[in-house]
Design a protein around this motif. Sequence first.
Motif, PDB file in Angstrom:
ATOM      1  N   LEU A  14      46.038 -32.189 103.274  1.00 38.52           N
ATOM      2  CA  LEU A  14      45.690 -31.508 104.519  1.00 38.52           C
ATOM      3  C   LEU A  14      46.652 -31.895 105.628  1.00 38.52           C
ATOM      4  CD1 LEU A  14      41.804 -31.997 104.441  1.00 38.52           C
ATOM      5  CD2 LEU A  14      43.205 -30.243 103.338  1.00 38.52           C
ATOM      6  N   THR A  15      47.454 -30.937 106.075  1.00 42.37           N
ATOM      7  CA  THR A  15      48.352 -31.179 107.206  1.00 42.37           C
ATOM      8  C   THR A  15      48.145 -30.045 108.215  1.00 42.37           C
ATOM      9  OG1 THR A  15      50.108 -30.065 105.964  1.00 42.37           O
ATOM     10  CG2 THR A  15      50.109 -32.452 105.912  1.00 42.37           C
ATOM     11  N   PRO A  16      47.008 -30.083 108.936  1.00 41.73           N
ATOM     12  CA  PRO A  16      46.695 -29.005 109.874  1.00 41.73           C
ATOM     13  C   PRO A  16      47.766 -28.887 110.953  1.00 41.73           C
ATOM     14  CG  PRO A  16      45.290 -30.917 110.254  1.00 41.73           C
ATOM     15  CD  PRO A  16      46.022 -31.170 108.965  1.00 41.73           C
ATOM     16  N   GLN A  17      48.035 -27.659 111.360  1.00 40.64           N
ATOM     17  CA  GLN A  17      49.044 -27.410 112.397  1.00 40.64           C
ATOM     18  C   GLN A  17      48.401 -26.792 113.634  1.00 40.64           C
ATOM     19  OE1 GLN A  17      52.288 -28.530 111.903  1.00 40.64           O
ATOM     20  NE2 GLN A  17      51.351 -29.422 110.077  1.00 40.64           N
ATOM     21  N   SER A  18      47.122 -27.091 113.828  1.00 40.81           N
ATOM     22  CA  SER A  18      46.427 -26.676 115.049  1.00 40.81           C
ATOM     23  C   SER A  18      45.417 -27.765 115.385  1.00 40.81           C
ATOM     24  CB  SER A  18      45.704 -25.342 114.840  1.00 40.81           C
ATOM     25  OG  SER A  18      44.636 -25.484 113.927  1.00 40.81           O
ATOM     26  N   SER A  19      45.041 -27.853 116.664  1.00 41.78           N
ATOM     27  CA  SER A  19      44.051 -28.860 117.053  1.00 41.78           C
ATOM     28  C   SER A  19      42.710 -28.564 116.400  1.00 41.78           C
ATOM     29  CB  SER A  19      43.910 -28.892 118.579  1.00 41.78           C
ATOM     30  OG  SER A  19      45.121 -29.356 119.148  1.00 41.78           O
TER      31      SER A  19
ATOM     32  N   LEU B 291      36.003 -35.770 107.291  1.00 39.13           N
ATOM     33  CA  LEU B 291      36.091 -37.203 106.975  1.00 39.13           C
ATOM     34  C   LEU B 291      34.807 -37.924 107.353  1.00 39.13           C
ATOM     35  CD1 LEU B 291      39.758 -37.647 108.095  1.00 39.13           C
ATOM     36  CD2 LEU B 291      38.901 -38.325 105.841  1.00 39.13           C
TER      37      LEU B 291
ATOM     38  N   ASP C  18      48.348 -34.653 115.701  1.00 33.71           N
ATOM     39  CA  ASP C  18      48.048 -33.561 116.621  1.00 33.71           C
ATOM     40  C   ASP C  18      48.597 -33.852 118.012  1.00 33.71           C
ATOM     41  OD1 ASP C  18      46.953 -30.932 116.619  1.00 33.71           O
ATOM     42  OD2 ASP C  18      45.362 -31.646 117.941  1.00 33.71           O
TER      43      ASP C  18
ATOM     44  N   LEU D 102      45.467 -38.265 111.870  1.00 28.97           N
ATOM     45  CA  LEU D 102      45.289 -36.886 112.342  1.00 28.97           C
ATOM     46  C   LEU D 102      45.508 -36.788 113.844  1.00 28.97           C
ATOM     47  CD1 LEU D 102      42.277 -36.062 110.071  1.00 28.97           C
ATOM     48  CD2 LEU D 102      44.346 -34.663 110.165  1.00 28.97           C
TER      49      LEU D 102
ATOM     50  N   PHE E 151      34.768 -32.127 117.616  1.00 32.86           N
ATOM     51  CA  PHE E 151      34.714 -33.468 117.042  1.00 32.86           C
ATOM     52  C   PHE E 151      33.563 -34.308 117.596  1.00 32.86           C
ATOM     53  CE2 PHE E 151      35.662 -37.968 116.986  1.00 32.86           C
ATOM     54  CZ  PHE E 151      35.635 -38.155 115.617  1.00 32.86           C
TER      55      PHE E 151
ATOM     56  N   VAL F 258      39.238 -31.366 110.033  1.00 33.24           N
ATOM     57  CA  VAL F 258      39.481 -32.414 109.025  1.00 33.24           C
ATOM     58  C   VAL F 258      38.757 -33.698 109.423  1.00 33.24           C
ATOM     59  CG1 VAL F 258      41.161 -33.769 107.733  1.00 33.24           C
ATOM     60  CG2 VAL F 258      41.775 -31.487 108.500  1.00 33.24           C
ATOM     61  N   MET F 259      38.802 -34.032 110.706  1.00 29.38           N
ATOM     62  CA  MET F 259      38.124 -35.248 111.167  1.00 29.38           C
ATOM     63  C   MET F 259      36.618 -35.135 110.925  1.00 29.38           C
ATOM     64  SD  MET F 259      40.487 -35.902 114.541  1.00 29.38           S
ATOM     65  CE  MET F 259      39.431 -37.130 115.264  1.00 29.38           C
TER      66      MET F 259
ATOM     67  N   ARG G 112      52.274 -33.104 117.773  1.00 29.96           N
ATOM     68  CA  ARG G 112      52.528 -31.667 117.701  1.00 29.96           C
ATOM     69  C   ARG G 112      52.393 -31.025 119.080  1.00 29.96           C
ATOM     70  NH1 ARG G 112      49.756 -27.205 117.387  1.00 29.96           N
ATOM     71  NH2 ARG G 112      47.831 -28.386 117.658  1.00 29.96           N
ATOM     72  N   LYS G 113      51.409 -31.518 119.858  1.00 31.87           N
ATOM     73  CA  LYS G 113      51.184 -30.968 121.194  1.00 31.87           C
ATOM     74  C   LYS G 113      52.181 -31.518 122.227  1.00 31.87           C
ATOM     75  CE  LYS G 113      47.526 -28.982 122.248  1.00 31.87           C
ATOM     76  NZ  LYS G 113      47.198 -27.534 122.369  1.00 31.87           N
TER      77      LYS G 113
ATOM     78  N   ALA H  88      40.477 -23.796 121.113  1.00 29.97           N
ATOM     79  CA  ALA H  88      40.692 -25.238 120.928  1.00 29.97           C
ATOM     80  C   ALA H  88      42.169 -25.597 121.110  1.00 29.97           C
ATOM     81  CB  ALA H  88      40.212 -25.673 119.550  1.00 29.97           C
ATOM     82  N   GLU H  89      43.049 -24.636 120.809  1.00 32.51           N
ATOM     83  CA  GLU H  89      44.483 -24.878 121.005  1.00 32.51           C
ATOM     84  C   GLU H  89      44.837 -24.831 122.490  1.00 32.51           C
ATOM     85  OE1 GLU H  89      46.169 -25.840 118.475  1.00 32.51           O
ATOM     86  OE2 GLU H  89      48.117 -25.998 119.462  1.00 32.51           O
TER      87      GLU H  89
ATOM     88  N   ALA I  13      42.858 -29.902 112.908  1.00 31.98           N
ATOM     89  CA  ALA I  13      42.781 -31.370 112.909  1.00 31.98           C
ATOM     90  C   ALA I  13      41.352 -31.831 113.170  1.00 31.98           C
ATOM     91  CB  ALA I  13      43.734 -31.942 113.960  1.00 31.98           C
ATOM     92  N   GLN I  14      40.672 -31.163 114.109  1.00 32.59           N
ATOM     93  CA  GLN I  14      39.289 -31.542 114.441  1.00 32.59           C
ATOM     94  C   GLN I  14      38.351 -31.273 113.261  1.00 32.59           C
ATOM     95  OE1 GLN I  14      39.248 -29.109 117.937  1.00 32.59           O
ATOM     96  NE2 GLN I  14      40.617 -30.524 119.015  1.00 32.59           N
TER      97      GLN I  14
ATOM     98  N   MET J 117      41.672 -40.569 110.169  1.00 39.45           N
ATOM     99  CA  MET J 117      41.362 -39.940 111.457  1.00 39.45           C
ATOM    100  C   MET J 117      42.400 -40.332 112.511  1.00 39.45           C
ATOM    101  SD  MET J 117      37.232 -40.344 111.193  1.00 39.45           S
ATOM    102  CE  MET J 117      36.897 -39.888 112.880  1.00 39.45           C
TER     103      MET J 117
ATOM    104  N   MET K 272      38.164 -31.037 121.378  1.00 41.60           N
ATOM    105  CA  MET K 272      37.786 -32.374 120.899  1.00 41.60           C
ATOM    106  C   MET K 272      36.308 -32.639 121.168  1.00 41.60           C
ATOM    107  SD  MET K 272      40.140 -34.121 119.301  1.00 41.60           S
ATOM    108  CE  MET K 272      39.636 -35.844 119.429  1.00 41.60           C
TER     109      MET K 272
END
Lengths: 326, 326
Positions: free
Chosen positions: B144-149, B159, A163, A159, B102, B155-156, A166-167, B90-91, B152-153, A156, B98
Amino acid sequence: MQVLITGGAGLLGARLARELLKRGTLTNAQGEQTPITRITLLDVVPARGFDDPRIQIVTGDIADEKVIDSVLTPQTQSIFHLAAIVSGQAEADFELGMRINFDATRLILERARKNGNCPRVVFTSSVAVFGGDLPAVVPDAQVLTPQSSYGAQKVMGELLVNDYSRKGFIDGRALRMPTVCVRPGAPNKAASSFASGIIREPLNGAEAICPVAPETPMWLLSPRHAIESLIHGHDIDGSLFGSSRALSLPGLATTVSEMVAALERVVGAEVVKRIRWQPDPAIIRIVNTWPGNFATVRGDALGFQRDASFDDIVRGYIEDESIRVV
Amino acid sequence: MQVLITGGAGLLGARLARELLKRGTLTNAQGEQTPITRITLLDVVPARGFDDPRIQIVTGDIADEKVIDSVLTPQTQSIFHLAAIVSGQAEADFELGMRINFDATRLILERARKNGNCPRVVFTSSVAVFGGDLPAVVPDAQVLTPQSSYGAQKVMGELLVNDYSRKGFIDGRALRMPTVCVRPGAPNKAASSFASGIIREPLNGAEAICPVAPETPMWLLSPRHAIESLIHGHDIDGSLFGSSRALSLPGLATTVSEMVAALERVVGAEVVKRIRWQPDPAIIRIVNTWPGNFATVRGDALGFQRDASFDDIVRGYIEDESIRVV
């Protein structure tokens, strides 16, 4: 430039600070080596043994927003976030692990985001992010299925580092540390604590308990190479990490029996007799979810260095800690 | 048994509730189909169109602890956590993403943990967990390599669902939804909103803008199969998931041009002329990080079902929404 080290009283935090004082510079946002004007060492206990005007020692709870606000300002250009609750303790105390390993990490990244100066952040992750069905040699593209709360909390954190990077909120790097060995001092609550104990205690003339089998594979990094990796990970260009800011650091693949054989080669058979083999199912269960070997293609390509042999690690420990073998 | 559905006023939440009312049972902790005595629909707006004594409608903020405490009690045996801030929003609004994607997820899992009754939790994750360098067909073991928030949220959240399940706090299942299509009603702020819009609006006699190229690959699930998958994912034995409670649901691999061709086959060429092709770089950037095809070996083996063709999806939409084609 101003540097913050969390876990600054710990083995790696204090050594990192000493190495940075010696070098005197770190790479800034423009890619230039820049004089370090301040290193803030934050920990729950005060860092000891420093006598340098550039060092600021702060004692506090890293999950306390007021503490983070006081040490992390828009002038902080580099953050080494090393503080953590170790694996065994995070498994035993779920709430404490979440608070320190996850909430504090988020708090630091949030403060950095609000500061608006896009600092470099080196976050120490762990091989505990891996678990479940794993190949004998774990590739960089291995899916993360942690089987411990510590491992889940570290993923976590990775991640968030990704992120936020990336931002453009931070310029982050999440480095998955092999088991750091040999650690001086007292045992800790990490499930991997024995890896240092079976070398350190016999060298101190004391008995050590090895709770896992001799054939247990180990993936190790000496404190010397750990510090080198943290500084290298900070100084290289973040864009080289590509679509993920997290990577597995190169380490030394060995086994517990090979470690003991190396100890015997360096200091003789008498010392090794002080190791008592006494299996501990709780530790075995956690350690067996960690893989013992990795193909660290990305880390190697980015120039991270590994130890050449466990004999070298033992000799480095004896030298660094001025051990007189008894 | 008592059921909580977050996002209960949304497309999937409301349909799920209707389907559960019709079936009348869900699998309980002992693996037995058990009568549903209450379904609580929590959302920021009240769920409409229900007239059944088993339905309880609650309006509130899912990131508000008091709201969660009021709807999630030790009597709640099943939780479908569908509420989310969609990808585009979310982006654009990092803090909101978040908080809802999340923090609210964590709040629900924490309340469940403290309730101590180990409820079944179905969490809707997304293909947005994938990104970066991806193969043409994404395997279950894809890193998992997310390219957006949003990714990422999610995936969290996965987890947390995994770790809470491993610890025995909940019996969780995280299902990665393909793009749900065709969605009735108004467009939303999801980057994938166009996928429904290019079918729905022309069928309503209105113009639709398609912001991506015809050859764009799409990975789709109809609302009918989405509901089936959520209930199936709830009812199967959690231990069948193995070392990860997260999996990619089977979907239909197609392209935007194939979707339009299917629409033409079902309702004729005149309707299709209402689609205007007007590239939107912001949407293309996000959608291009999502893969268009998956090998869902685990999901197939666990009995999840996919749609047979996009023609079927169009016909199902026309039937479900009682569309009179103009």
